[in-house]
Structures are given as C-alpha cells and as structure tokens.
Write a protein that holds these residues in place. Structure first.
Motif, PDB file in Angstrom:
ATOM      1  N   LYS A 241       0.795  -1.225   0.000  1.00  0.00           N
ATOM      2  CA  LYS A 241       0.000   0.000   0.000  1.00  0.00           C
ATOM      3  C   LYS A 241       0.832   1.282   0.000  1.00  0.00           C
ATOM      4  O   LYS A 241       0.285   2.364   0.158  1.00  0.00           O
ATOM      5  CB  LYS A 241      -0.930  -0.009   1.227  1.00  0.00           C
ATOM      6  CG  LYS A 241      -1.926  -1.166   1.229  1.00  0.00           C
ATOM      7  CD  LYS A 241      -2.806  -1.160  -0.015  1.00  0.00           C
ATOM      8  CE  LYS A 241      -3.823  -2.286   0.017  1.00  0.00           C
ATOM      9  NZ  LYS A 241      -4.637  -2.352  -1.202  1.00  0.00           N
ATOM     10  N   TRP A 242       2.110   1.185  -0.184  1.00  0.00           N
ATOM     11  CA  TRP A 242       2.957   2.374  -0.292  1.00  0.00           C
ATOM     12  C   TRP A 242       2.809   3.335   0.887  1.00  0.00           C
ATOM     13  O   TRP A 242       2.501   4.510   0.708  1.00  0.00           O
ATOM     14  CB  TRP A 242       2.639   3.154  -1.577  1.00  0.00           C
ATOM     15  CG  TRP A 242       3.276   2.607  -2.795  1.00  0.00           C
ATOM     16  CD1 TRP A 242       2.847   1.551  -3.515  1.00  0.00           C
ATOM     17  CD2 TRP A 242       4.451   3.077  -3.441  1.00  0.00           C
ATOM     18  NE1 TRP A 242       3.658   1.339  -4.579  1.00  0.00           N
ATOM     19  CE2 TRP A 242       4.644   2.263  -4.562  1.00  0.00           C
ATOM     20  CE3 TRP A 242       5.334   4.117  -3.196  1.00  0.00           C
ATOM     21  CZ2 TRP A 242       5.718   2.441  -5.428  1.00  0.00           C
ATOM     22  CZ3 TRP A 242       6.390   4.304  -4.057  1.00  0.00           C
ATOM     23  CH2 TRP A 242       6.581   3.467  -5.150  1.00  0.00           C
ATOM     24  N   PRO A 243       3.038   2.870   2.112  1.00  0.00           N
ATOM     25  CA  PRO A 243       2.935   3.808   3.231  1.00  0.00           C
ATOM     26  C   PRO A 243       3.950   4.938   3.136  1.00  0.00           C
ATOM     27  O   PRO A 243       3.746   6.000   3.713  1.00  0.00           O
ATOM     28  CB  PRO A 243       3.201   2.924   4.458  1.00  0.00           C
ATOM     29  CG  PRO A 243       3.998   1.773   3.923  1.00  0.00           C
ATOM     30  CD  PRO A 243       3.462   1.523   2.542  1.00  0.00           C
ATOM     31  N   GLY A 244       5.028   4.728   2.393  1.00  0.00           N
ATOM     32  CA  GLY A 244       6.058   5.762   2.304  1.00  0.00           C
ATOM     33  C   GLY A 244       5.909   6.704   1.135  1.00  0.00           C
ATOM     34  O   GLY A 244       6.639   7.691   1.045  1.00  0.00           O
ATOM     35  N   LEU A 245       4.989   6.409   0.208  1.00  0.00           N
ATOM     36  CA  LEU A 245       4.858   7.271  -0.953  1.00  0.00           C
ATOM     37  C   LEU A 245       3.782   8.324  -0.697  1.00  0.00           C
ATOM     38  O   LEU A 245       2.596   8.097  -0.863  1.00  0.00           O
ATOM     39  CB  LEU A 245       4.506   6.456  -2.196  1.00  0.00           C
ATOM     40  CG  LEU A 245       4.363   7.296  -3.487  1.00  0.00           C
ATOM     41  CD1 LEU A 245       5.587   8.154  -3.723  1.00  0.00           C
ATOM     42  CD2 LEU A 245       4.089   6.408  -4.673  1.00  0.00           C
ATOM     43  N   ARG A 246       4.212   9.480  -0.277  1.00  0.00           N
ATOM     44  CA  ARG A 246       3.311  10.602  -0.063  1.00  0.00           C
ATOM     45  C   ARG A 246       3.654  11.687  -1.063  1.00  0.00           C
ATOM     46  O   ARG A 246       4.718  11.700  -1.650  1.00  0.00           O
ATOM     47  CB  ARG A 246       3.469  11.145   1.360  1.00  0.00           C
ATOM     48  CG  ARG A 246       3.182  10.112   2.437  1.00  0.00           C
ATOM     49  CD  ARG A 246       3.418  10.718   3.814  1.00  0.00           C
ATOM     50  NE  ARG A 246       4.813  11.055   4.020  1.00  0.00           N
ATOM     51  CZ  ARG A 246       5.716  10.212   4.514  1.00  0.00           C
ATOM     52  NH1 ARG A 246       5.355   8.985   4.834  1.00  0.00           N
ATOM     53  NH2 ARG A 246       6.958  10.581   4.689  1.00  0.00           N
ATOM     54  N   ARG A 247       2.750  12.610  -1.243  1.00  0.00           N
ATOM     55  CA  ARG A 247       3.088  13.754  -2.077  1.00  0.00           C
ATOM     56  C   ARG A 247       4.266  14.485  -1.443  1.00  0.00           C
ATOM     57  O   ARG A 247       4.327  14.630  -0.236  1.00  0.00           O
ATOM     58  CB  ARG A 247       1.883  14.689  -2.204  1.00  0.00           C
ATOM     59  CG  ARG A 247       0.766  14.124  -3.045  1.00  0.00           C
ATOM     60  CD  ARG A 247      -0.383  15.114  -3.131  1.00  0.00           C
ATOM     61  NE  ARG A 247      -1.455  14.582  -3.947  1.00  0.00           N
ATOM     62  CZ  ARG A 247      -1.535  14.712  -5.255  1.00  0.00           C
ATOM     63  NH1 ARG A 247      -0.584  15.369  -5.900  1.00  0.00           N
ATOM     64  NH2 ARG A 247      -2.532  14.203  -5.935  1.00  0.00           N
ATOM     65  N   PRO A 248       5.182  14.975  -2.263  1.00  0.00           N
ATOM     66  CA  PRO A 248       6.337  15.698  -1.708  1.00  0.00           C
ATOM     67  C   PRO A 248       5.889  16.873  -0.840  1.00  0.00           C
ATOM     68  O   PRO A 248       4.954  17.600  -1.194  1.00  0.00           O
ATOM     69  CB  PRO A 248       7.067  16.194  -2.955  1.00  0.00           C
ATOM     70  CG  PRO A 248       6.665  15.242  -4.026  1.00  0.00           C
ATOM     71  CD  PRO A 248       5.244  14.868  -3.719  1.00  0.00           C
ATOM     72  N   HIS A 249       6.516  17.029   0.307  1.00  0.00           N
ATOM     73  CA  HIS A 249       6.170  18.145   1.181  1.00  0.00           C
ATOM     74  C   HIS A 249       7.407  18.953   1.558  1.00  0.00           C
ATOM     75  O   HIS A 249       7.457  19.595   2.600  1.00  0.00           O
ATOM     76  CB  HIS A 249       5.425  17.675   2.432  1.00  0.00           C
ATOM     77  CG  HIS A 249       6.132  16.603   3.212  1.00  0.00           C
ATOM     78  ND1 HIS A 249       7.283  16.829   3.929  1.00  0.00           N
ATOM     79  CD2 HIS A 249       5.832  15.295   3.378  1.00  0.00           C
ATOM     80  CE1 HIS A 249       7.656  15.713   4.519  1.00  0.00           C
ATOM     81  NE2 HIS A 249       6.802  14.767   4.193  1.00  0.00           N
ATOM     82  N   GLY A 250       8.417  18.942   0.661  1.00  0.00           N
ATOM     83  CA  GLY A 250       9.591  19.773   0.876  1.00  0.00           C
ATOM     84  C   GLY A 250       9.370  21.185   0.355  1.00  0.00           C
ATOM     85  O   GLY A 250       8.239  21.631   0.152  1.00  0.00           O
ATOM     86  N   ASP A 251      10.445  21.884   0.125  1.00  0.00           N
ATOM     87  CA  ASP A 251      10.359  23.266  -0.349  1.00  0.00           C
ATOM     88  C   ASP A 251       9.795  23.330  -1.761  1.00  0.00           C
ATOM     89  O   ASP A 251       9.983  22.421  -2.571  1.00  0.00           O
ATOM     90  CB  ASP A 251      11.745  23.910  -0.337  1.00  0.00           C
ATOM     91  CG  ASP A 251      12.302  24.064   1.071  1.00  0.00           C
ATOM     92  OD1 ASP A 251      11.485  24.129   2.019  1.00  0.00           O
ATOM     93  OD2 ASP A 251      13.538  24.107   1.221  1.00  0.00           O
ATOM     94  N   HIS A 252       9.115  24.444  -2.067  1.00  0.00           N
ATOM     95  CA  HIS A 252       8.646  24.683  -3.426  1.00  0.00           C
ATOM     96  C   HIS A 252       9.829  24.927  -4.364  1.00  0.00           C
ATOM     97  O   HIS A 252      10.873  25.458  -3.955  1.00  0.00           O
ATOM     98  CB  HIS A 252       7.740  25.922  -3.473  1.00  0.00           C
ATOM     99  CG  HIS A 252       6.314  25.636  -3.119  1.00  0.00           C
ATOM    100  ND1 HIS A 252       5.436  25.023  -3.979  1.00  0.00           N
ATOM    101  CD2 HIS A 252       5.617  25.881  -1.984  1.00  0.00           C
ATOM    102  CE1 HIS A 252       4.253  24.895  -3.403  1.00  0.00           C
ATOM    103  NE2 HIS A 252       4.334  25.408  -2.191  1.00  0.00           N
ATOM    104  N   LEU A 253       9.678  24.506  -5.611  1.00  0.00           N
ATOM    105  CA  LEU A 253      10.652  24.873  -6.633  1.00  0.00           C
ATOM    106  C   LEU A 253      10.575  26.377  -6.894  1.00  0.00           C
ATOM    107  O   LEU A 253       9.486  26.966  -6.853  1.00  0.00           O
ATOM    108  CB  LEU A 253      10.355  24.128  -7.935  1.00  0.00           C
ATOM    109  CG  LEU A 253      10.635  22.623  -7.951  1.00  0.00           C
ATOM    110  CD1 LEU A 253      10.176  22.030  -9.267  1.00  0.00           C
ATOM    111  CD2 LEU A 253      12.105  22.339  -7.744  1.00  0.00           C
TER     112      LEU A 253
END
Length: 381
Positions: free
Chosen positions: A10-22
């Motif tokens: 179920k991809w518990p580690g695949l979340r939408r990126p939540h780092g800095d904006h480009l």
C-alpha cells in the motif's frame, strides 16, 4: 520475478512531496555550460558517460537539469548490458529523453520502443529499462566527438547511442527506486508485465508521450521571424515542436530550431506556419546546441556565441536567439510558471521510497503482445 512483485503493498512511504517549493530564477541571469570545459563521468553505470549542464542548474536554483548521456562501452560485457527495471519520481513527473545518435531499445511497462536520432520520450513513474544500445567501437575521446542529430540519418544511426535527458530537479534529490534487479529479470515473463503505481505530484493532464521523428507531428515548419524577431542565417530556419507541453502538464515546452546543410535538404518539412506563441514561452529558457553554431544577444546587445555541445540557461527575455549557422540544430526548452507549484521530495521521503525497492510493484498485468497498446504505469489509471 519473485513473490515480492505480487504483494498488495500500500505504499505507506509514498506521499506527495512536502519539501520546499521549486523556485525559478526570475532575474535576467545568463548561465553558460561550455562543452570545452566539461567532463564526462560514469555517474550510474560504466557504459554511460554523463555531461551535466551544472552552471544552468545552479543558476536556476536547482530547478531543472539538462544532461547528455553518451554510451561508451559494448553491451556484452559483464559490467554493462541492459539496465535493471527502475522508475523516477521527479517533481511534476517529468523526465525527457531526446535521442541524438545511435539506436536504443527502451522498455516502458512492457512495451518496446526501438528508437534512433530525433525520437522524443516523456515519462515518469513508469517502470522502464534500457534493453539495447549501439556502440561504435571507437576510443572514448573519438566516440565523444561523433556528430549528433535529430534527423534519422543512416550514418549517425550507426554511431554509439547518445541522448539528451532532462529532469525537473536533480535526480539525486528525488526517489529513483529499482524495482526488479538484474538477477530477478526473467526475459520470458518480466518484460511482458506492466505495473501500476500511485499518483504523486504530477499535474492534471500529464501523461506518457512518444514522438517519432518521421511522424507528421514532428515535421519542421518555417521559423516565425515576423512574430519572434529577426534571425540571421545563411539558410532558411525551421522549427519542430516536440509536443511536450501538454503531456508534461504544462510545465515545459520543447522545440528544435534547425537549418539544412548548404546544398542539401535533410529536415522533413511542412509548409504550415510555426506557432509563434508556443515558441516564445518560458519564464526561464534553456538552449542546447546539438550541432552547428548559434549566437544570442542580451538586452544590451552583447553577443554570446555557442557551438555544438554548449548550453545556455537564461531568465525570461534575458537573451534572444540572433543567428543560426548552416546545418545547425538547437533544442529550446521553456520552463513554465506551473513548475513553481511543485515541491521537492524531502531527504527522508526519498530514502524511504528508495528503500522499498522491489516491494513497490502493486499489480501485475500480463501483455499478450509487447508491441501493442500503450505503456500503462500510473499515468493510465
């Protein structure tokens, strides 16, 4: 293929990126990567030498990378050969490949693409690998000097395989998991299987794209000098739209600006006009001279001359194309505003996803014919 490929993970580690904006560089900057100043390095595997346009990457806040990949060893050695099955998860789901010499066979989710000079592919989050490439047998120094082209010329098709590759952000900053390693590949099964993956942060409308250099949508049309501005050249100038704006989710435009050699005609042409508006787009622009020569001027009229292998990255309206030599081919990429809606993967997310490796295959779907249908991947949910 291994039982891990059949697990309903179920991809518990695949979340939408939540780092800095480009962040695109909105200043009137100009960054030049000269071919004479660069080195080619085997970054990922011994047969592939990489030349990265690092000046442009750094000047543009690390938002976009253009690099050349040059094949330099035969495919039959134990340490070379086909790649493993892997996928890229760059911001926005963007990976562009433009073949410039030799021949390749790529496998995208079980569908084979036999491609040569001028072929364009745009994809991300699709399990893929490189199955075959040509190698000229020349020594490294001579191999790196062989001419490149975006037209399927018989001579260039026989050289070592090379291509230009572009990512939004540096590949070292986002996940690149290997899902099936070389010791797990079964040629009678694995290549016939397509995998589906969860959505990450690709824009609405983004999708897989392939453009054949001899297809009707790949013809060269007259350069719109009246709309874009004067352009000096000893030969008529033409433009090919490589068609990536819509498939990229309106993140990047792509065009090839080219001239024929003197006394010859090698570019497949149409009498229709070029879309001047599309050719002018870009908050930041990247020009790569594939062959021939080109000259640019900045707002003060200062001249910048480029030769084959040179790349210039510049802010909007910081430079304009002023002159194109004969037998010249230039890749122009326009980076659009939508890129700034994207976020980077955090180091923790990147490492977590890379660690999943082969567990990320969530469903198998056998193909009856590897040449039929579209690549599946998460883009075709």
């Amino acid at each position: 293929m291994g039982m891990q490929s059949m697990v309903d993970f179920k991809w518990p580690g695949l979340r939408r990126p939540h780092g800095d904006h480009l962040r695109l560089n909105r200043s009137a900057f100009v960054a030049v990567d000269r071919h004479r100043d660069i080195t080619y390095d085997p970054v990922y595997r011994p047969q592939a030498l990489y030349h990265r346009a690092l000046e442009g990457l750094h000047a543009n806040n690390g938002a976009f990378l253009l690099q050349e990949v040059a094949t330099n060893l035969p495919i039959y050695r134990e340490d070379t050969g086909p790649t493993d099955f892997h996928l890229h998860l760059p911001p926005g789901g963007f990976q562009l490949v433009l073949v410039t010499s030799g021949m390749f066979t790529f496998d995208y989710d079980g569908k084979l693409f036999y491609v040569g000079p001028g072929a364009v592919m745009l994809q991300s989050a699709i399990v893929h690998r490189q199955l075959f490439y040509t190698w000229s047998g020349l020594a490294t120094e001579e191999n790196l000097k062989t001419p490149q082209t975006v037209v399927p010329e018989p001579l260039c098709m026989g050289y070592s395989g090379k291509f230009l590759e572009a990512f939004i952000a540096d590949p070292s900053t986002f996940p690149n998991p290997t899902v099936v390693g070389p010791d797990q590949i079964r040629e009678d099964e694995t290549p016939r299987t397509a995998w589906k993956h969860p959505l990450h942060n690709r824009p609405a409308g983004a999708g897989f794209w392939f453009q054949d250099p001899l297809a009707l949508d790949a013809v060269f049309r007259a350069y719109p000098a009246d709309a874009i501005g004067p352009l000096a050249s000893p030969m008529p100038v033409y433009v090919r739209d490589i068609g990536i704006e819509a498939p990229s989710g309106n993140l990047v435009t792509g065009h090839i600006i080219a001239t024929d050699p003197r006394g010859g005609s090698v570019l497949p042409k149409s009498g229709a006009a070029t879309d001047a508006e599309g050719l002018a787009k870009g908050e930041v622009v990247v020009f790569r001279v594939i062959r021939g020569t080109a000259a640019f001027t900045d707002g003060a009229g200062k001249r910048l001359e480029l030769a084959a292998g040179d790349t210039v990255t510049a802010g909007k309206d910081a430079i304009r194309l002023a002159e194109v030599g004969e037998d010249t081919q230039i890749l122009r990429l326009g980076l659009l505003k939508g890129m700034e809606d994207l976020r980077m993967w955090t180091p923790t997310q990147r490492d977590e996803i890379d660690a999943l490796a082969g567990q990320i295959i969530t469903r198998s779907d056998l193909r009856s014919d590897r040449l039929a249908g579209s690549p599946v991947g998460y883009l075709y949910e």
